[in-house]
Design a protein around this motif. Structure first.
Motif, PDB file in Angstrom:
ATOM      1  N   LYS A   1       0.842  -1.206   0.000  1.00 50.34           N
ATOM      2  CA  LYS A   1       0.000   0.000   0.000  1.00 50.34           C
ATOM      3  C   LYS A   1       0.876   1.256   0.000  1.00 50.34           C
ATOM      4  N   PRO A   2       1.029   1.898  -1.162  1.00 49.92           N
ATOM      5  CA  PRO A   2       1.927   3.068  -1.277  1.00 49.92           C
ATOM      6  C   PRO A   2       1.563   4.206  -0.332  1.00 49.92           C
ATOM      7  N   GLU A   3       0.262   4.405  -0.080  1.00 53.89           N
ATOM      8  CA  GLU A   3      -0.147   5.533   0.756  1.00 53.89           C
ATOM      9  C   GLU A   3       0.392   5.418   2.184  1.00 53.89           C
ATOM     10  N   LEU A   4       0.598   4.173   2.657  1.00 51.97           N
ATOM     11  CA  LEU A   4       1.157   3.990   4.002  1.00 51.97           C
ATOM     12  C   LEU A   4       2.642   4.367   4.037  1.00 51.97           C
TER      13      LEU A   4
ATOM     14  N   ARG B   1      15.158   7.117   3.002  1.00 48.87           N
ATOM     15  CA  ARG B   1      15.290   5.650   3.053  1.00 48.87           C
ATOM     16  C   ARG B   1      13.934   4.965   2.877  1.00 48.87           C
ATOM     17  N   LEU B   2      12.907   5.543   3.496  1.00 48.80           N
ATOM     18  CA  LEU B   2      11.565   4.957   3.373  1.00 48.80           C
ATOM     19  C   LEU B   2      11.060   5.027   1.935  1.00 48.80           C
ATOM     20  N   PHE B   3      11.282   6.161   1.278  1.00 45.19           N
ATOM     21  CA  PHE B   3      10.849   6.300  -0.119  1.00 45.19           C
ATOM     22  C   PHE B   3      11.587   5.311  -1.018  1.00 45.19           C
ATOM     23  N   LEU B   4      12.874   5.152  -0.791  1.00 41.78           N
ATOM     24  CA  LEU B   4      13.660   4.219  -1.618  1.00 41.78           C
ATOM     25  C   LEU B   4      13.200   2.776  -1.401  1.00 41.78           C
TER      26      LEU B   4
ATOM     27  N   PRO C   1       7.752   0.177  -8.137  1.00 44.47           N
ATOM     28  CA  PRO C   1       8.662   0.931  -9.018  1.00 44.47           C
ATOM     29  C   PRO C   1       7.959   1.821 -10.037  1.00 44.47           C
ATOM     30  N   LYS C   2       6.638   1.653 -10.215  1.00 43.28           N
ATOM     31  CA  LYS C   2       5.936   2.460 -11.222  1.00 43.28           C
ATOM     32  C   LYS C   2       4.765   3.223 -10.608  1.00 43.28           C
ATOM     33  N   CYS C   3       4.871   3.556  -9.338  1.00 42.06           N
ATOM     34  CA  CYS C   3       3.784   4.278  -8.661  1.00 42.06           C
ATOM     35  C   CYS C   3       3.991   5.792  -8.795  1.00 42.06           C
ATOM     36  N   PRO C   4       3.154   6.490  -9.555  1.00 44.30           N
ATOM     37  CA  PRO C   4       3.343   7.937  -9.758  1.00 44.30           C
ATOM     38  C   PRO C   4       3.286   8.735  -8.459  1.00 44.30           C
ATOM     39  N   LYS C   5       2.346   8.371  -7.584  1.00 44.42           N
ATOM     40  CA  LYS C   5       2.174   9.135  -6.343  1.00 44.42           C
ATOM     41  C   LYS C   5       3.414   9.070  -5.468  1.00 44.42           C
TER      42      LYS C   5
ATOM     43  N   LYS D   1       4.732   6.526 -17.831  1.00 47.89           N
ATOM     44  CA  LYS D   1       4.292   7.184 -19.060  1.00 47.89           C
ATOM     45  C   LYS D   1       2.975   7.926 -18.784  1.00 47.89           C
ATOM     46  N   GLY D   2       2.787   9.011 -19.475  1.00 47.62           N
ATOM     47  CA  GLY D   2       1.542   9.760 -19.316  1.00 47.62           C
ATOM     48  C   GLY D   2       1.800  11.201 -18.950  1.00 47.62           C
ATOM     49  N   VAL D   3       1.021  12.076 -19.542  1.00 45.83           N
ATOM     50  CA  VAL D   3       1.201  13.510 -19.359  1.00 45.83           C
ATOM     51  C   VAL D   3       0.845  13.947 -17.935  1.00 45.83           C
ATOM     52  N   GLU D   4      -0.071  13.204 -17.276  1.00 41.38           N
ATOM     53  CA  GLU D   4      -0.541  13.612 -15.943  1.00 41.38           C
ATOM     54  C   GLU D   4       0.602  13.661 -14.934  1.00 41.38           C
ATOM     55  N   PHE D   5       1.519  12.684 -15.015  1.00 43.40           N
ATOM     56  CA  PHE D   5       2.636  12.656 -14.060  1.00 43.40           C
ATOM     57  C   PHE D   5       3.529  13.877 -14.241  1.00 43.40           C
TER      58      PHE D   5
END
Length: 597
Positions: A140-143, A163-166, A173-177, A234-238
């Motif tokens: 769960k990326p939000e956590l 360190r937590l982000f890494l 590896p592909k989570c835009p948020k 990929k994607g303009v939104e990011f």
């Protein structure tokens, strides 16, 4: 189990004695706490554990902490916290640990523990909670973001946050948020260091001791994160998201330029890119406010900037002629038109531009169906009635199978008191399939009620019953019965009700309407009411517990009612009602008998 409970209660004695000794609680309150805690302890020591018991115990302890806090503030006593609050906090953490250990998948339970730790400033415990939670819920990326933000903003540790982000990016590896928040964190870290360096320079301190890196100060870490993310996502939104983050920091001009160039190179054919480039013109070259700047100059400057935006949008719709692109252009025009301004000249320019863009999109056959309604509203507000009628007709030609579009055109014609309303209704019914035509028939009969004779309206109601699907005819039956009673009286309504009862399906409201009509008569006959109730119960007896109760009430309250029938009605209801409705009916019937309903 009893020994364990007794031991835990004995462990509480010192803190309760302190509460009484310092005057925060009375002896009576301490005994009440012991009784309540004893009951709660027994519940969480059972073999078959329930999550609700842990939640109730935790909530009780939290309420106790809040009460102690308020009483301390009231009497101004701030000592003995280690003996009182700290032991309660330790117990709450222990309860949370047991609960999250038992029900690991319950995210809300983990988040409640996190919130409790933040509320009571339990930093060391919160670090442990995040560590355990992320080990179990690493998907769960939000956590991960929540934990990293806490490290960065509360613990002021950018290294721990990094360190937590890494670690999170290894799992996602592909989570835009994740990339966006990591990007934001590095820029915040750079900004913090820049402020520190500036403060030290002003204090004339030796900066060699602190070893500030120019690359980090200029946001190079954020640039590396962006480049890495751009290869994977990929994607303009990011790109637009990271660009909006970079714009929040005043030292990222070069970084913004790089993101913008990447955006224009890779996503030239994406409408959001053009939308961003056009709206950017509003921010560029703004007039510097001085004492000599007049309102007229400000209006002129705003008009010029909006013209530049429109020019970019015009280029966009030529380069990317799609519905989405026109939608972005129209949305921009409507936003500017709806902005308040005291300048009538600017308001008129915005209106003309908006109407012109609507017209161009329509002529290109690229105006989305949903935007026709906004166009028509704008035309009607501007008193351009003939143009509104033309647009509505053109919309129905383009979307001839859309009920909403026909409804929109008819509403325009009705508003304009046009002579071609009936003809348009006929045309609409011919084009649209029978399923889903209920809004058209409803609009038609409502219009007919105000303009046509009673005979024509009745004929229209009868026609609508034949033309609509059985499910949709239910609504028309209700409206027909209501209209008949209002315009033709009780006898006609009764006749219509009898004729409509020949054809299913019905709604419960249809029968309730007829019962209400009967009750409004001076000579309300119980015989007729029984007939209507019996008809309704044949259709809805298995699901309408309130209907049975109303029938019983009627027999009890009506002058010609027979209270002796209530028993048989009760037993019939018990046989016909399904599932939990029986229990609901029995409880309400009991309240009725005792005079509480």
């Amino acid at each position: 189990m009893a020994e364990r409970v007794e031991q835990r209660l004995e462990d509480r004695v010192p803190e309760l004695e302190q509460l009484e000794r310092v005057g925060l609680f009375t002896h009576k309150e301490v005994r009440a706490v012991l009784r309540k805690v004893s009951a709660l302890e027994y519940k969480i020591q059972r073999r078959a554990l329930r999550k609700e018991d842990f939640i109730n115990y935790i909530q009780y302890e939290i309420n106790l902490l809040e009460l102690i806090r308020k009483r301390r503030a009231r009497i101004g006593y701030s000592f003995k916290k280690e003996e009182i609050e700290y032991s309660i906090l330790h117990r709450v953490h222990s309860l949370f640990n047991r609960a999250t250990g038992k029900w690991k998948d319950d995210i809300q339970l983990w988040l409640s523990h996190v919130a409790f730790c933040k509320e009571w400033n339990s930093k060391h415990q919160l670090s442990k909670v995040f560590s355990t939670m992320l080990a179990i819920h690493s998907n769960k990326p939000e956590l991960w973001i929540m934990a990293a933000k806490w490290e960065m903003e509360t613990q002021l540790s950018s290294e721990s946050a990094r360190r937590l982000f890494l670690r999170a990016l290894r799992f996602h590896p592909k989570c835009p948020k994740l990339y966006q928040e990591y990007f934001r964190m590095e820029l915040m870290h750079a900004e913090k260091q820049r402020k520190e360096k500036k403060a030290f320079e002003q204090a004339k301190m030796d900066l060699k001791e602190f070893n500030y890196s120019e690359e980090i100060l200029n946001g190079e870490m954020a640039r590396i994160i962006y480049r890495d993310a751009a290869q994977k996502i990929k994607g303009v939104e990011f790109h637009l998201a990271v660009l909006s983050i970079a714009k929040l920091f005043d030292f990222t001009e070069d970084l913004q330029k790089e993101i913008l160039e990447s955006l224009q190179t890779k996503y030239t054919d994406d409408p959001p890119t053009w939308d961003y480039m056009a709206r950017r013109e509003l921010e560029l070259g703004s007039l510097q406010s001085t004492e000599h700047t007049t309102k007229k100059m400000k209006v002129s400057e705003m008009a010029q900037r909006e013209e530049r935006c429109a020019a970019v949008f015009e280029e966009a719709v030529r380069a990317v002629p799609t519905e989405d692109m026109w939608k972005y252009y129209i949305t921009f025009c409507l936003e500017r038109y709806n902005r308040k301004t005291n300048s009538q000249e600017l308001k008129q320019k915005r209106l003309e531009r908006t109407l012109s863009v609507f017209n161009k999109a329509h002529e290109s056959s690229l105006l989305p169906e949903a935007l026709y309604k906004q166009w028509l509203q704008l035309l009607l507000e501007s008193n351009l009635f003939e143009k509104a009628a033309e647009v509505a007709e053109a919309a129905t030609k383009r979307f001839s199978l859309s009920v909403e579009t026909w409804q929109m055109r008819l509403q325009v014609l009705i508003q304009l008191n046009s002579d071609s309303v009936t003809q348009c209704f006929e045309e609409a019914i011919k084009h649209v399939k029978s399923q889903g035509t209920l809004p058209l028939w409803t609009l038609w009969v409502e219009w007919s009620e105000g303009t046509d004779s009673k005979e024509d309206t009745e004929a229209l109601y009868q026609r609508s019953l034949r033309a609509t699907t059985p499910a949709e005819s239910v609504t028309m039956k209700e409206k027909y019965l209501d209209w008949t009673y209002r315009n033709c009286g009780y006898k006609k309504a009764k006749s219509v009700f009898t004729s409509l009862c020949e054809n299913r399906p019905f709604s419960l409201d249809f029968f309730r309407k007829m019962i209400q009509i009967e009750k409004e008569q001076e000579s309300c006959k119980m015989l007729h009411l029984r007939e209507y109730y019996e008809r309704a119960l044949r259709e809805f007896g298995s699901t309408g517990s309130d209907l049975w109760l109303d029938y019983i009430k009627e027999e009890l309250s009506h002058p010609k009612g027979k209270p002796e029938n209530c028993g048989s009605i009760y037993w019939r209801a018990m046989k016909m009602l399904q599932g939990n409705l029986v229990e609901d009916f029995v409880s309400k019937h009991t309240l009725l008998q005792t005079g509480h309903l």
